[in-house]
Design a protein around this motif. Structure first.
Motif, PDB file in Angstrom:
ATOM      1  N   ARG A 103     -72.497  74.334  58.061  1.00 32.79           N
ATOM      2  CA  ARG A 103     -73.646  73.460  58.331  1.00 32.79           C
ATOM      3  C   ARG A 103     -74.632  73.471  57.164  1.00 32.79           C
ATOM      4  N   TYR A 107     -75.632  70.300  54.966  1.00 29.77           N
ATOM      5  CA  TYR A 107     -77.034  69.880  54.985  1.00 29.77           C
ATOM      6  C   TYR A 107     -77.558  69.687  53.560  1.00 29.77           C
ATOM      7  N   GLY A 177     -79.654  73.337  63.470  1.00 35.56           N
ATOM      8  CA  GLY A 177     -79.512  73.017  62.056  1.00 35.56           C
ATOM      9  C   GLY A 177     -80.513  73.795  61.229  1.00 35.56           C
TER      10      GLY A 177
END
Length: 194
Positions: A103, A107, A177
């Motif tokens: 992630r 990102y 996130g």
């Protein structure tokens, strides 16, 4: 067989008697076995759904870690290059098994301002930690930060290869996130321009 002193036996009978009496007067609600089973089934179902969603997400994300890489050699080359380019080295330690590692990589790569900040100021390296290659020698050189902080963990080296900072990742998270502000501040703090 040991003898139970009369006082202890009497106390036990009184305690059991008071519990039965309390339950008969509805002071203690009876335990419903079917509710317990329903709760367990519901919890198991939720856990299975969460694992399924995480596996689906993981399958879609790029896998930046290479278990076959010679990390020691790769980092030495980056140190040589970092000196010439006046950049620091950002090591993101983790593995393709780690959803939070994937992630974070996704990102940064898909957030233009963060990607530019990283590309302009760092040489970036994904240091693999997995059953296939734990890179024990390399991790040992930096104090095995994954043992303390988990993964991903970030190791910042200066242009001479000296470790100048270790960053755990959970402080950069927000929900499922990462926080743009926190990640940007982290990257800004450890550039050579600061």
């Amino acid at each position: 067989m040991k003898k139970i002193p009369k006082n202890i036996a009497l106390l036990g009978f009184l305690l059991i008697g008071s519990l039965v009496s309390a339950q008969n007067t509805n002071e203690i609600p009876p335990v419903k076995k079917s509710d317990d089973k329903a709760l367990i089934v519901k919890t198991d179902h939720q856990e299975l759904e969460a694992k399924k969603k995480a596996a689906e997400e993981k399958a879609k994300l790029p896998k930046p870690y290479d278990p076959k890489a010679n990390a020691e050699n790769d980092i030495e080359k980056l140190i040589s290059k970092a000196k010439k380019e006046n950049k620091n080295i950002m090591i993101q330690a983790g593995g393709n098994w780690c959803i939070w590692c994937l992630r974070f990589n996704q990102y940064v790569q898909t957030t233009p301002e963060l990607k530019k900040l990283v590309d302009d100021n760092y040489l970036y390296y994904h240091l693999n930690y997995s059953p296939e290659n734990k890179n024990e020698k390399v991790f040992g050189k930096y104090g095995n930060p994954g043992d303390e902080f988990g993964y991903p963990v970030f190791i910042v080296l200066d242009g001479n290869g000296k470790m100048i900072h270790v960053q755990k990742s959970d402080v950069l998270e927000e929900g499922k996130g990462y926080s743009f502000e926190k990640v940007k501040e982290f990257f800004d703090t450890w550039t050579t321009k600061s």
